[in-house]
Design an enzyme around this catalytic site. Structure first.
Site, short mmCIF file in Angstrom:
data_model
loop_
_atom_site.label_atom_id
_atom_site.label_comp_id
_atom_site.label_asym_id
_atom_site.label_seq_id
_atom_site.Cartn_x
_atom_site.Cartn_y
_atom_site.Cartn_z
N LYS A 131 -41.59 -75.79 -61.77
CA LYS A 131 -40.74 -77.00 -61.77
C LYS A 131 -40.63 -78.51 -61.54
O LYS A 131 -40.80 -79.30 -62.38
CB LYS A 131 -39.22 -76.71 -62.50
CG LYS A 131 -38.89 -77.30 -63.18
CD LYS A 131 -37.27 -77.10 -63.77
CE LYS A 131 -37.22 -77.92 -62.29
NZ LYS A 131 -35.29 -77.91 -62.76
N ASP A 149 -37.02 -76.07 -67.94
CA ASP A 149 -36.01 -75.60 -67.00
C ASP A 149 -34.40 -75.19 -67.76
O ASP A 149 -35.17 -74.32 -69.13
CB ASP A 149 -34.66 -77.32 -66.68
CG ASP A 149 -34.91 -77.84 -67.74
OD1 ASP A 149 -34.70 -77.36 -68.80
OD2 ASP A 149 -33.56 -79.23 -67.61
#
Length: 221
Positions: A131, A149
């Protein structure tokens, strides 16, 4: 956690996906990260610090840090304990300080102090997962990545974009379904939507600008 996806999961059509992102684009043509960082290096540090922490808490802690220490060499000279003094208000600050010091060492030894521009190289850096790497690639290098997320994990099924369960599988779904022309800003639009409108509890459906497009999977109206 949202309930398990079922066989009656309602997906957005291709035309509805275009309508969704057209709406986001009209409302916010140039969305920005809410992390306040003056350089690519400080953005990388802020993204590492933002794991399991809010952008506001990171900005508050790093404002004075970046005024004096805005490069890998300067952070190394500050040292781990010195860094902790600035970031101790952020969750997991001790482990994050270790990661950032090690990250700075690797940037200097392996990358001549520059931020690498591939996901594989970025993920070699301590504290940098998929991420974080995707955020850096998108924000710094303008690549059409999709950092997933908790907000994207929550709103992707609600909207009808993905019924997958893991961040990487949701990422793949979104990349495959969202037209390329929206990808530069798509994750910012979705994060902001999840942060301020499609909240975990009591989503603001009545005032949501895409309520007429959203499939409302798992949302009681």
């Amino acid at each position: 956690m949202e309930p398990e996806a079922s066989s009656d999961f309602d997906f957005l059509s291709e035309s509805e996906i275009i309508q969704l992102f057209d709406t986001f684009q009209k409302l916010n043509p140039e969305p920005k990260s809410e992390l306040e960082a003056p350089t690519p290096f400080t953005l990388l540090v802020s993204v590492v610090l933002s794991a399991q922490a809010t952008d506001k808490s990171v900005n508050k802690a790093t404002k004075s840090l970046y005024e004096k220490f805005d490069s890998p060499q300067k952070i190394l000279e500050l040292g781990e304990e010195g860094l902790i003094k600035y970031i101790k208000s952020i969750g997991l600050y001790r482990s994050k300080a270790k990661h950032i010091i090690s990250l700075c060492k690797m940037l200097l030894s392996d990358f001549n102090g520059e931020i690498p521009s591939t996901r594989e190289e970025l993920m070699k850096l301590p504290g940098v997962g998929r991420k974080t790497a995707n955020v850096v690639l998108n924000v710094i290098f303008g690549q059409p990545t999709m950092p997933v997320d908790t907000h994207l994990l929550r709103i992707s099924p609600r909207l009808g974009l993905s019924n997958s369960k893991t961040p990487e599988s949701v990422e793949n779904d979104l990349i495959n379904k969202i037209p390329y022309k929206y990808m530069k800003h798509a994750h910012h639009w979705m994060i902001l939507h999840g942060r301020y409108i499609c909240t975990a509890r009591n989503p603001l459906c009545k005032t949501c600008p895409v309520d007429n497009i959203c499939k409302h999977n798992f949302v009681e109206k």
